[in-house]
Design a protein around this motif. Structure first.
Motif, mmCIF file in Angstrom:
data_model
loop_
_atom_site.group_PDB
_atom_site.id
_atom_site.type_symbol
_atom_site.label_atom_id
_atom_site.label_comp_id
_atom_site.label_asym_id
_atom_site.label_seq_id
_atom_site.Cartn_x
_atom_site.Cartn_y
_atom_site.Cartn_z
ATOM 1 N N ARG A 104 45.757 33.797 42.674
ATOM 2 C CA ARG A 104 44.230 33.448 41.832
ATOM 3 C C ARG A 104 43.832 34.626 41.441
ATOM 4 N NH1 ARG A 104 42.948 31.828 47.122
ATOM 5 N NH2 ARG A 104 41.112 33.423 46.866
ATOM 6 N N ALA A 105 42.967 34.443 40.243
ATOM 7 C CA ALA A 105 42.360 35.360 39.285
ATOM 8 C C ALA A 105 41.062 34.900 39.272
ATOM 9 C CB ALA A 105 43.028 35.740 37.941
ATOM 10 N N ASP A 106 39.898 35.833 39.671
ATOM 11 C CA ASP A 106 38.642 35.540 39.385
ATOM 12 C C ASP A 106 37.927 36.792 38.875
ATOM 13 O OD1 ASP A 106 38.423 32.994 40.664
ATOM 14 O OD2 ASP A 106 38.848 34.451 42.604
ATOM 15 N N TYR A 107 37.097 36.571 37.843
ATOM 16 C CA TYR A 107 36.460 37.545 36.956
ATOM 17 C C TYR A 107 35.032 37.469 37.217
ATOM 18 C CZ TYR A 107 35.098 40.515 33.284
ATOM 19 O OH TYR A 107 34.346 41.827 32.585
ATOM 20 N N SER A 108 34.201 38.381 37.680
ATOM 21 C CA SER A 108 32.752 38.379 37.880
ATOM 22 C C SER A 108 32.238 39.957 37.935
ATOM 23 C CB SER A 108 32.535 37.832 39.364
ATOM 24 O OG SER A 108 31.245 37.867 39.567
ATOM 25 N N ASP A 109 31.191 40.317 37.245
ATOM 26 C CA ASP A 109 30.296 41.427 37.292
ATOM 27 C C ASP A 109 31.346 42.505 36.643
ATOM 28 O OD1 ASP A 109 27.973 40.183 38.016
ATOM 29 O OD2 ASP A 109 28.463 40.435 40.322
ATOM 30 N N GLY A 110 32.241 42.155 36.054
ATOM 31 C CA GLY A 110 32.988 43.478 35.359
ATOM 32 C C GLY A 110 34.261 43.729 36.080
#
Length: 154
Positions: A104-110
């Motif tokens: 899984r890949a999650d992008y948050s706050d840079g």
């Protein structure tokens, strides 16, 4: 006001500026194992989330992203330019013991967080030991008493 001479700090600043290039595209990363998953946290400040590409091929996980300049280059006079722009890439070689189909890949706050599960067959497991009691002395006594009974009859 007098400037204090610190040769170590001055050398460090010098080498930092000499080795820094406008096109250096590194993605700092922390990687650790937490129970049954590996976690990779990759810094990507200022990256457009739609430009992030994560893929796996031949057990190599590749992360690519692009950061564009918000300022048009032709109309400004740069005084200093330390934030790099362009395409960033980072690769990780994955072993046989990870579940490639469940990454899984999650992008948050840079920060891009990759969660890479350990494969089911690679997880440690406890094997129970079955126990059967074999009471051989009871079998011997039972057959002996049967033979003795036949001898008494005949």
């Amino acid at each position: 006001m007098a400037t204090r001479f610190d040769p170590i700090r001055d050398l460090d600043r010098f080498f930092s500026e000499v080795t820094r290039t406008p096109n250096s595209t590194t993605l700092p990363m922390d990687l650790y194992r937490d129970g049954e998953v590996f976690i990779a946290r990759i810094d990507m400040p200022g990256v457009d989330p739609s430009s992030i590409d994560v893929d796996v091929e031949d057990r190599t996980l590749t992360v690519r992203a692009r950061r564009e300049s918000e300022v048009a280059d032709k109309d400004v006079k740069w005084l200093t330019r330390e934030r790099t722009n362009g395409t960033y890439a980072r690769q990780l070689t994955l072993g046989n013991r990870v579940a490639l189909d469940r990454i899984r890949a999650d992008y948050s706050d840079g920060v891009l967080t990759l969660t890479i599960p350990v494969a089911e067959e690679a997880r440690p497991r406890k094997i129970t030991v079955s126990h059967t009691s074999s009471d051989r002395s009871a079998d011997v006594v039972e057959s002996t008493s049967t033979d003795e009974a036949r001898g008494a009859e005949g």
